[in-house]
Design an enzyme around this catalytic site. Structure first.
Site, PDB file in Angstrom:
ATOM      1  N   LEU A 181       0.827  -1.213   0.000  1.00  0.00           N
ATOM      2  CA  LEU A 181       0.000   0.000   0.000  1.00  0.00           C
ATOM      3  C   LEU A 181       0.852   1.251   0.000  1.00  0.00           C
ATOM      4  CD1 LEU A 181      -2.676   1.502   0.157  1.00  0.00           C
ATOM      5  CD2 LEU A 181      -2.622   1.191   2.656  1.00  0.00           C
TER       6      LEU A 181
ATOM      7  N   LYS B 269      19.580   6.970  19.880  1.00  0.00           N
ATOM      8  CA  LYS B 269      19.318   5.919  20.875  1.00  0.00           C
ATOM      9  C   LYS B 269      20.327   4.783  20.809  1.00  0.00           C
ATOM     10  CE  LYS B 269      14.481   7.232  20.974  1.00  0.00           C
ATOM     11  NZ  LYS B 269      14.784   8.484  20.218  1.00  0.00           N
TER      12      LYS B 269
END
Length: 347
Positions: free
Chosen positions: A61, A148
């Protein structure tokens, strides 16, 4: 951040080598239907002039939506595939010159509950990108990382640190081959998918208080155009083995909230699982190998051990002893007014 300009610039310069080397070439972007991928591909098509751009992602999609966004540009090639699938990566990389590895699972709290899924995509998938790139004779690979990954305390950060090390040390693996690997590491991106901006604005319009994980939190902030430029610059800067970090401002999360919704009430909900109070992009241990490059535009963490002919940038300046690049001790800061301006310029 300004675009580079000279294709023959030495390592350590950002004056054109990255963009010009991609002109007329074939480029593959893993995770190419994400926020970064779309912005990077748009920049390639509009300003760089590639021969072919391969968008590799697993979501049918999203690929259809992005095809409509780019109007079926004939230079684009579409590959449904997952970085967990080495054979599919090898097929997609046929006659590819340059690779940007942006595919990853990224939600911190999701990673805490689904750790092995993050390992399979962020760690094993990264090794697959390395293997396929070497097999296909790709010239250069730039992998996207995150703040991170520095001194990680959550599963997501740990998988990205592992991926960073795989890519840097992939240069050992590819030493007798032409392929070279580098990593870029940066913080939160304005305008990226899943942004807090629309949520905060909706809460403010409804007269509700904004949930802040901790009122003391600080973060780094970079715009999508600057992240794209950083990757383009890295293709020109790299000889293989570099980890590039941008010199960008920090901000208080409370200032971000006020920039999004001026005058809004805020309440502290506490840190989520795996979340830091302050983010870090270069740890003190990494700082021992860090240089200031490109007239202060970037930091470069040099590899600990390089057997593949790594070349340190001629203009690199060592950072001060004990250096640590973290959002609470930064020398550049955004105020709420600065953030509001950035958001207006990068909706």
């Amino acid at each position: 951040m300004n675009a580079p300009a000279d294709a023959n610039a030495p390592a350590g310069s950002t004056d054109g080598a990255g963009s010009s080397s991609l002109a007329g070439s074939s480029v593959l972007v893993t995770g190419g239907t994400g926020s970064f991928g779309k912005a990077f591909i748009r920049r390639l098509l509009d300003d760089v002039g590639p021969k072919r751009v391969v968008i590799f992602s697993r979501d049918e999609l999203k690929q259809w939506e992005v095809r409509q966004h780019f109007g079926d540009d004939p230079r684009l090639r579409w590959f449904i595939g997952d970085v967990r699938d080495l054979d599919r990566l090898r097929r997609a990389m046929h006659k590819v010159d340059y690779v940007v590895h942006a595919a990853a699972l990224k939600q911190v709290d999701t990673g805490e509950y689904n750790p092995y899924e993050f390992v399979k995509t962020n760690v094993l998938g990264s090794q697959n990108v390395i293997e396929a790139s070497i097999d296909a004779g790709v010239k250069k690979v730039v992998a996207l990382s995150t703040d991170k990954a520095s001194s990680p305390i959550n599963l997501y950060g740990a998988t990205k640190l592992t991926a960073d090390k795989l890519f840097i040390n992939g240069n050992h693996y590819a030493a007798a081959y032409p392929t070279r690997f580098a990593v870029v590491r940066y913080g939160n991106v304005t305008g990226s998918r899943g942004s807090i901006v629309p949520k905060f604005r909706a809460l403010h319009e409804a007269g509700e208080s904004l949930p802040i994980t901790d009122l003391r939190c600080t973060r780094f902030l970079i715009t999508l155009p600057d992240a794209v430029q950083m990757v383009l610059d890295t293709f020109g800067l790299m000889t293989g083995g570099e980890l590039i970090v941008p010199h960008i401002p920090s901000h208080m999360v409370t200032d971000l909230a006020q920039a999004i919704a001026p005058g809004a009430k805020m309440h502290d909900i506490g840190l989520r699982p795996g979340e830091k109070l302050h983010e870090e992009m270069i740890s003190p241990e990494e700082g021992r190998r860090a240089l200031i490059i490109a007239d202060g535009k970037y930091y470069m963490i040099q590899p600990e051990l390089a057997t593949w002919g790594y070349e340190a940038p001629a203009d690199g300046v060592p950072v001060p002893d004990g250096f640590r690049c973290a959002s609470d001790v930064n020398d550049l800061w955004y105020s709420a007014e600065d953030i509001a301006r950035v958001l207006a310029e990068n909706p």
